[in-house]
Design a protein around this motif. Structure first.
Motif, PDB file in Angstrom:
ATOM      1  N   ASN A  27      27.901  34.576 -41.926  1.00  0.00           N
ATOM      2  CA  ASN A  27      26.769  34.663 -42.852  1.00  0.00           C
ATOM      3  C   ASN A  27      27.135  34.087 -44.216  1.00  0.00           C
ATOM      4  OD1 ASN A  27      25.133  35.868 -40.942  1.00  0.00           O
ATOM      5  ND2 ASN A  27      25.470  37.933 -41.689  1.00  0.00           N
ATOM      6  N   VAL A  28      28.314  34.455 -44.720  1.00  0.00           N
ATOM      7  CA  VAL A  28      28.738  33.964 -46.035  1.00  0.00           C
ATOM      8  C   VAL A  28      28.920  32.450 -46.011  1.00  0.00           C
ATOM      9  CG1 VAL A  28      30.625  34.024 -47.731  1.00  0.00           C
ATOM     10  CG2 VAL A  28      29.758  36.154 -46.763  1.00  0.00           C
ATOM     11  N   SER A  29      29.499  31.928 -44.932  1.00  0.00           N
ATOM     12  CA  SER A  29      29.721  30.475 -44.865  1.00  0.00           C
ATOM     13  C   SER A  29      28.417  29.692 -44.760  1.00  0.00           C
ATOM     14  CB  SER A  29      30.644  30.129 -43.701  1.00  0.00           C
ATOM     15  OG  SER A  29      30.013  30.401 -42.477  1.00  0.00           O
ATOM     16  N   ASN A  30      27.353  30.342 -44.317  1.00  0.00           N
ATOM     17  CA  ASN A  30      26.052  29.679 -44.212  1.00  0.00           C
ATOM     18  C   ASN A  30      25.082  30.108 -45.302  1.00  0.00           C
ATOM     19  OD1 ASN A  30      26.119  27.970 -41.735  1.00  0.00           O
ATOM     20  ND2 ASN A  30      26.759  29.914 -40.831  1.00  0.00           N
ATOM     21  N   ALA A  31      25.601  30.617 -46.403  1.00  0.00           N
ATOM     22  CA  ALA A  31      24.745  31.129 -47.477  1.00  0.00           C
ATOM     23  C   ALA A  31      23.856  30.048 -48.081  1.00  0.00           C
ATOM     24  CB  ALA A  31      25.592  31.775 -48.572  1.00  0.00           C
ATOM     25  N   ASN A  32      24.272  28.788 -48.018  1.00  0.00           N
ATOM     26  CA  ASN A  32      23.480  27.696 -48.592  1.00  0.00           C
ATOM     27  C   ASN A  32      22.843  26.807 -47.535  1.00  0.00           C
ATOM     28  OD1 ASN A  32      23.986  28.403 -51.271  1.00  0.00           O
ATOM     29  ND2 ASN A  32      25.976  27.394 -51.217  1.00  0.00           N
ATOM     30  N   THR A  33      22.895  27.217 -46.281  1.00  0.00           N
ATOM     31  CA  THR A  33      22.301  26.423 -45.197  1.00  0.00           C
ATOM     32  C   THR A  33      20.801  26.697 -45.144  1.00  0.00           C
ATOM     33  OG1 THR A  33      24.352  26.605 -43.930  1.00  0.00           O
ATOM     34  CG2 THR A  33      22.362  25.949 -42.729  1.00  0.00           C
ATOM     35  N   PRO A  34      19.987  25.652 -45.318  1.00  0.00           N
ATOM     36  CA  PRO A  34      18.532  25.865 -45.278  1.00  0.00           C
ATOM     37  C   PRO A  34      18.078  26.407 -43.920  1.00  0.00           C
ATOM     38  CG  PRO A  34      19.065  23.702 -46.166  1.00  0.00           C
ATOM     39  CD  PRO A  34      20.332  24.271 -45.628  1.00  0.00           C
ATOM     40  N   GLY A  35      17.242  27.426 -43.949  1.00  0.00           N
ATOM     41  CA  GLY A  35      16.658  27.993 -42.736  1.00  0.00           C
ATOM     42  C   GLY A  35      17.573  28.924 -41.953  1.00  0.00           C
ATOM     43  N   TYR A  36      18.792  29.177 -42.443  1.00  0.00           N
ATOM     44  CA  TYR A  36      19.718  30.063 -41.716  1.00  0.00           C
ATOM     45  C   TYR A  36      19.261  31.509 -41.870  1.00  0.00           C
ATOM     46  CZ  TYR A  36      23.978  32.400 -40.197  1.00  0.00           C
ATOM     47  OH  TYR A  36      24.886  33.201 -39.538  1.00  0.00           O
ATOM     48  N   HIS A  37      19.263  32.241 -40.768  1.00  0.00           N
ATOM     49  CA  HIS A  37      18.908  33.658 -40.790  1.00  0.00           C
ATOM     50  C   HIS A  37      20.182  34.483 -40.650  1.00  0.00           C
ATOM     51  CE1 HIS A  37      14.587  33.042 -40.652  1.00  0.00           C
ATOM     52  NE2 HIS A  37      14.825  32.050 -39.798  1.00  0.00           N
ATOM     53  N   ALA A  38      20.402  35.396 -41.586  1.00  0.00           N
ATOM     54  CA  ALA A  38      21.586  36.252 -41.561  1.00  0.00           C
ATOM     55  C   ALA A  38      21.594  37.082 -40.285  1.00  0.00           C
ATOM     56  CB  ALA A  38      21.606  37.162 -42.784  1.00  0.00           C
ATOM     57  N   GLN A  39      22.798  37.317 -39.756  1.00  0.00           N
ATOM     58  CA  GLN A  39      22.943  38.091 -38.532  1.00  0.00           C
ATOM     59  C   GLN A  39      23.742  39.355 -38.809  1.00  0.00           C
ATOM     60  OE1 GLN A  39      24.755  35.406 -35.761  1.00  0.00           O
ATOM     61  NE2 GLN A  39      22.806  34.436 -35.272  1.00  0.00           N
ATOM     62  N   THR A  40      23.595  40.315 -37.938  1.00  0.00           N
ATOM     63  CA  THR A  40      24.337  41.559 -38.038  1.00  0.00           C
ATOM     64  C   THR A  40      24.703  42.011 -36.627  1.00  0.00           C
ATOM     65  OG1 THR A  40      24.345  43.772 -39.005  1.00  0.00           O
ATOM     66  CG2 THR A  40      22.296  43.059 -38.002  1.00  0.00           C
ATOM     67  N   VAL A  41      25.693  42.886 -36.529  1.00  0.00           N
ATOM     68  CA  VAL A  41      26.071  43.418 -35.220  1.00  0.00           C
ATOM     69  C   VAL A  41      25.468  44.808 -35.052  1.00  0.00           C
ATOM     70  CG1 VAL A  41      28.205  42.099 -35.018  1.00  0.00           C
ATOM     71  CG2 VAL A  41      28.250  44.333 -36.076  1.00  0.00           C
TER      72      VAL A  41
END
Length: 126
Positions: A27-41
């Motif tokens: 999630n942190v590595s994709n913090a600036n990726t447009p359209g990325y949805h944060a995931q959780t376990v």
């Protein structure tokens, strides 16, 4: 000697914590990726609820129950704290809070295993 289930449970929690840490890092590595949805376990308490521990039958009159298979840790989209204009739902503050919680849980897991190991070693020595 019978297997000690506390060590197995601690190992399962450690695997869950590793998966949780990897998800947070993603999630942190994709913090600036447009359209990325944060995931959780899936929370560890829910993983434990899905796992049935088997009872050991020491007498023929006892019930004979078999343990259920361990469910895989599910990764799912998390509810966003906020969504940016690019559609990204990662909140760095939320991820850092979760990373701190994982670090705390790792330390607690390690301390419990160490204490139980020391207790076992003391019982063997006497």
């Amino acid at each position: 000697m019978d297997p000690i289930h506390l060590f197995d449970l601690a190992a399962k929690q450690a695997r869950w914590l590793s998966r949780s840490q990897a998800t947070i890092a993603g999630n942190v590595s994709n913090a600036n990726t447009p359209g990325y949805h944060a995931q959780t376990v899936q929370p560890f308490a829910e993983v434990l609820d899905q796992t049935q521990l088997g009872l050991l039958s020491t007498n023929v009159n006892h019930l004979n129950l078999t343990p259920a298979e361990q469910q895989a840790v599910a990764v799912k989209d998390q509810d966003p704290w906020e969504t940016t204009d690019s559609g990204n739902t990662v909140s760095l503050e939320n991820e850092l809070i979760k990373a701190g919680d994982v670090q705390h849980d790792f330390a607690m897991n390690t301390n419990i295993v160490k204490a139980f190991h020391n207790m076992l070693m003391q019982s063997v020595k006497t």
